[in-house]
Design a protein around this motif. Structure first.
Motif, mmCIF file in Angstrom:
data_model
loop_
_atom_site.group_PDB
_atom_site.id
_atom_site.type_symbol
_atom_site.label_atom_id
_atom_site.label_comp_id
_atom_site.label_asym_id
_atom_site.label_seq_id
_atom_site.Cartn_x
_atom_site.Cartn_y
_atom_site.Cartn_z
ATOM 1 N N PRO A 180 35.746 33.638 35.255
ATOM 2 C CA PRO A 180 36.692 34.756 35.269
ATOM 3 C C PRO A 180 36.024 36.128 35.334
ATOM 4 N N SER A 181 36.585 36.990 36.165
ATOM 5 C CA SER A 181 36.145 38.379 36.296
ATOM 6 C C SER A 181 37.217 39.118 37.075
ATOM 7 N N TYR A 182 37.241 40.426 36.925
ATOM 8 C CA TYR A 182 38.164 41.242 37.712
ATOM 9 C C TYR A 182 37.877 41.033 39.195
ATOM 10 N N LEU A 183 36.591 40.985 39.555
ATOM 11 C CA LEU A 183 36.168 40.796 40.940
ATOM 12 C C LEU A 183 36.811 39.548 41.548
ATOM 13 N N LEU A 184 36.675 38.404 40.876
ATOM 14 C CA LEU A 184 37.178 37.148 41.417
ATOM 15 C C LEU A 184 38.709 37.149 41.492
ATOM 16 N N ILE A 185 39.358 37.632 40.430
ATOM 17 C CA ILE A 185 40.822 37.667 40.419
ATOM 18 C C ILE A 185 41.342 38.557 41.539
ATOM 19 N N TYR A 186 40.691 39.705 41.730
ATOM 20 C CA TYR A 186 41.107 40.630 42.803
ATOM 21 C C TYR A 186 40.950 39.959 44.174
ATOM 22 N N LEU A 187 39.811 39.302 44.397
ATOM 23 C CA LEU A 187 39.564 38.665 45.699
ATOM 24 C C LEU A 187 40.557 37.539 45.966
ATOM 25 N N LEU A 188 40.863 36.738 44.951
ATOM 26 C CA LEU A 188 41.822 35.645 45.132
ATOM 27 C C LEU A 188 43.215 36.185 45.458
ATOM 28 N N ASN A 189 43.571 37.305 44.847
ATOM 29 C CA ASN A 189 44.891 37.905 45.090
ATOM 30 C C ASN A 189 44.977 38.617 46.429
ATOM 31 N N ASN A 190 43.830 39.034 46.975
ATOM 32 C CA ASN A 190 43.851 39.900 48.152
ATOM 33 C C ASN A 190 43.266 39.261 49.409
ATOM 34 N N GLN A 191 43.307 37.946 49.474
ATOM 35 C CA GLN A 191 43.040 37.281 50.738
ATOM 36 C C GLN A 191 44.255 37.441 51.653
ATOM 37 N N GLU A 192 44.084 37.116 52.924
ATOM 38 C CA GLU A 192 45.215 37.215 53.855
ATOM 39 C C GLU A 192 46.412 36.423 53.330
ATOM 40 N N THR A 193 46.127 35.247 52.764
ATOM 41 C CA THR A 193 47.127 34.488 52.011
ATOM 42 C C THR A 193 46.617 34.359 50.584
ATOM 43 N N THR A 194 47.421 34.797 49.622
ATOM 44 C CA THR A 194 46.996 34.780 48.221
ATOM 45 C C THR A 194 46.587 33.377 47.790
ATOM 46 N N ARG A 195 45.452 33.287 47.121
ATOM 47 C CA ARG A 195 44.991 32.008 46.568
ATOM 48 C C ARG A 195 45.403 31.942 45.097
ATOM 49 N N HIS A 196 46.168 30.920 44.756
ATOM 50 C CA HIS A 196 46.608 30.765 43.372
ATOM 51 C C HIS A 196 45.478 30.170 42.534
ATOM 52 N N PHE A 197 45.453 30.528 41.249
ATOM 53 C CA PHE A 197 44.340 30.093 40.404
ATOM 54 C C PHE A 197 44.795 29.890 38.972
ATOM 55 N N VAL A 198 43.984 29.095 38.249
ATOM 56 C CA VAL A 198 44.063 28.968 36.799
ATOM 57 C C VAL A 198 42.634 29.025 36.290
ATOM 58 N N MET A 199 42.361 29.964 35.359
ATOM 59 C CA MET A 199 41.000 30.133 34.830
ATOM 60 C C MET A 199 41.026 30.088 33.309
ATOM 61 N N ARG A 200 40.128 29.308 32.764
ATOM 62 C CA ARG A 200 39.900 29.381 31.322
ATOM 63 C C ARG A 200 38.951 30.546 31.074
ATOM 64 N N CYS A 201 39.271 31.394 30.117
ATOM 65 C CA CYS A 201 38.386 32.543 29.842
ATOM 66 C C CYS A 201 37.950 32.518 28.380
ATOM 67 N N LYS A 202 36.911 33.258 28.092
ATOM 68 C CA LYS A 202 36.441 33.383 26.716
ATOM 69 C C LYS A 202 37.448 34.206 25.924
ATOM 70 N N VAL A 203 37.570 33.908 24.633
ATOM 71 C CA VAL A 203 38.575 34.589 23.811
ATOM 72 C C VAL A 203 38.231 36.061 23.589
ATOM 73 N N ASP A 204 36.994 36.448 23.900
ATOM 74 C CA ASP A 204 36.614 37.867 23.809
ATOM 75 C C ASP A 204 36.339 38.440 25.203
ATOM 76 N N PHE A 205 37.020 37.902 26.228
ATOM 77 C CA PHE A 205 36.796 38.303 27.617
ATOM 78 C C PHE A 205 36.972 39.811 27.804
ATOM 79 N N ASN A 206 38.061 40.371 27.300
ATOM 80 C CA ASN A 206 38.277 41.824 27.283
ATOM 81 C C ASN A 206 39.264 42.141 26.164
#
Length: 443
Positions: free
Chosen positions: A203-229
C-alpha cells in the motif's frame, strides 16, 4: 475442457511456426535474423522443446532422455550443440508464449473461467531468487551483502489468478528494483475485469493513485499496517468497521508520480474505503479498497476475499520447492531468464491440465467422504518428456488424455480448516541441493 486445451496447444504450436516464417518475429526473438536459417541436427523447435522439458539434471542425461522418450529418435548431439543453439533465442520468446497461453485460456474457456462477482481475482506478490555466483550474473542482477558475504539475487514479481491457478504475468529483474517500483511499471498487465489483492508491503498513495487512474480503473484490496498513516490510526482507534476517507500525497509520492508522468499536488485527494477485519487470533487488520459500493460489496465479504490472496503464497512455494526455479540449467543472465519464463509457462500448462481433470475429479469426490485434489508434485513429474509430445504429435488430444489419467491417479485429500504456525527454514545454498522433509523431488 479437453477440446479447449487442444485448441490452446494448436495455437502455441502455430506461434513457433510463425517465428520461423516471419522476418519481424525473427528479429524480435533471435539474436540475429539469420539464426536457425541453416538445417542442423537440432533446430529451433527441438531446442525449445528440450528447454521446456524442465532441465534439472546433468545436461547430457537430459538430452539423452529427451531424444529417446520425448522425440523417440535414435540420434544424438553434444551438450555444446544445444548450448550454442539456445544462445540464439531471446527470453522474450517464452514471455510471449506464456502471454499467448493466458490469452487463449480466457478465449477458449469462456464461461469456465472462474470469477468472483464477475471479477478475476489477481493476487500480487513478490519474492527473491538465489542465483549462481558468476561475475556476469552479479553485475546484472546485483547482490545482497553484509560484512561477510555477498549473494547474487534477483527480484521476482508475480500476478496470479488465484481462482484459476494461472500466472497472468511474472517478471525477473535485478534485486535493486523494489516491488512497488516494479508494480508501477507493469501495472497495465493487471486485467481490466479484475480485483487485485495485495499484502501489507504494497500500500502507498502512489500505487492507489495509479490503480485508480488507468484508462480503465483497476479495483483492489490491500492489507495495510495499522500505523500506515494518521487516517488509518484514527480508524483503528475508533469503533467504526467500514468508512470512506480521503488520502493525500506525501512529498515523496508527488515526486515518484512526477517521474511516472503524473502531475499531482499536495491537495489532490484520492477516495479510499477502509474496512476492519478480525482474524481468528483476535488481531484486527485494516483493508484498503476502491470497491466503494457498500450494497454490492458488504463489509462481511472482505475477510474471505482477502484470504484468497493465500493462493499466490502457495504458488510461489510450488515454484521454488517443486518446480525448482532457483536450480538453473546454465550460468549466464540469458539462461537464467530463459529458465524462469519457461518455468512460468510450464506451471500454467500444468494448471490447464488440472482444469481438464475437474469433471472427472468431481465424480470421484462425489463418491468419497473427503474432497480430493491433484497432487501437484506428482503431476509436474508426469509431464516430464510428455510435455514435448504435446507439441510434436499431430493429435495432441491423445497426450492430453494420457496426462489427465496420470494426474487422476495421484490425488491427495483436502483438509479444510488446518492451520499451523509458519516455520521459516534456512535452505543451505552452498553444496548440493537440500530436499526438505515434506516432499520428494519429482523432476
Amino acid at each position: 475442457m479437453v477440446t479447449a486445451n487442444v485448441k490452446i496447444i494448436d495455437e502455441l504450436k502455430s506461434f513457433l511456426t510463425i517465428i520461423l516464417s516471419d522476418s519481424e518475429f525473427k528479429e524480435l526473438c533471435f539474436e540475429r535474423k539469420e539464426d536457425f536459417s541453416r538445417k542442423r541436427k537440432i533446430g529451433f523447435s527441438e531446442t525449445v522443446f528440450l528447454m521446456v522439458n524442465m532441465i534439472k539434471r546433468s545436461l547430457k542425461i537430459e538430452i539423452q532422455d529427451f531424444l529417446e522418450y520425448g522425440l523417440g529418435k535414435k540420434m544424438s548431439y553434444t551438450k555444446m550443440a544445444f548450448v550454442l543453439q539456445r544462445k540464439k533465442i531471446k527470453s522474450i520468446v517464452f514471455e510471449v508464449w506464456n502471454h499467448l497461453l493466458v490469452k487463449n485460456f480466457h478465449h477458449y474457456y469462456q464461461d469456465n473461467v472462474k470469477k468472483w462477482n464477475d471479477f478475476l481475482l489477481i493476487a500480487v506478490d513478490g519474492t527473491t531468487a538465489y542465483l549462481v555466483d558468476k561475475p556476469e550474473v552479479k553485475n546484472y542482477f546485483g547482490v545482497q551483502k553484509n560484512q561477510y558475504v555477498e549473494v547474487p539475487m534477483a527480484r521476482i514479481i508475480k500476478f496470479y489468478d488465484v481462482l484459476n491457478n494461472i500466472t497472468i504475468f511474472s517478471k525477473i529483474l535485478p534485486i535493486t528494483h523494489g516491488e512497488q517500483s516494479i508494480l508501477s511499471t507493469y501495472i497495465n498487465h493487471i486485467p481490466k475485469d479484475s480485483i487485485s489483492i495485495y499484502d501489507r508491503g504494497f500500500p502507498s498513495y502512489l500505487l492507489i493513485y495509479l490503480l485508480n487512474n488507468q484508462e480503465t480503473t483497476r479495483h483492489f484490496v490491500m492489507r495495510c499496517k495499522v500505523d500506515f498513516n494518521h487516517k488509518v490510526k484514527e480508524f483503528v482507534a475508533s469503533n467504526q468497521k467500514d468508512v470512506i476517507v480521503d488520502f493525500f500525497p506525501t512529498s515523496d509520492a508527488i515526486k515518484k508520480l512526477y517521474n511516472c508522468g503524473y502531475h499531482v499536488t499536495k491537495d489532490l485527494a484520492i477516495k479510499v474505503r477502509m474496512v476492519k477485519v478480525t482474524l481468528e487470533t483476535g488481531v484486527t487488520e485494516v483493508l484498503l479498497t476502491n470497491l466503494y459500493d457498500e450494497d454490492k460489496f458488504k463489509t462481511s465479504c472482505f475477510k474471505e476475499l482477502y484470504f484468497k490472496r493465500w493462493g499466490v503464497e502457495t504458488s510461489i512455494n510450488f515454484d521454488k520447492n517443486l518446480l525448482q526455479i532457483e536450480e538453473f540449467s546454465g550460468q549466464s543472465v540469458k539462461t537464467i531468464e530463459q529458465d524462469f519464463y519457461i518455468s512460468i509457462f510450464v506451471l500454467n500448462l500444468q494448471s490447464l491440465l488440472e482444469k481438464q481433470c475437474e469433471p472427472e475429479l468431481e465424480k470421484i469426490n462425489n463418491e468419497r467422504k473427503l474432497k480430493y485434489k491433484i497432487n501437484k508434485n506428482i503431476s509436474i513429474g508426469s509431464m516430464k518428456n510428455r510435455i514435448v509430445k504435446l507439441f510434436i504429435v499431430e493429435n495432441s488430444e491423445i497426450i492430453l488424455i494420457e496426462l489427465q489419467n496420470l494426474f487422476l491417479e495421484s490425488l491427495e485429500p483436502i483438509r479444510p480448516g488446518r492451520s499451523a504456525p509458519r516455520v521459516f527454514k534456512k535452505i543451505k545454498k552452498k553444496g548440493k541441493f537440500k530436499t526438505l522433509t515434506n516432499y520428494k523431488r519429482a523432476i
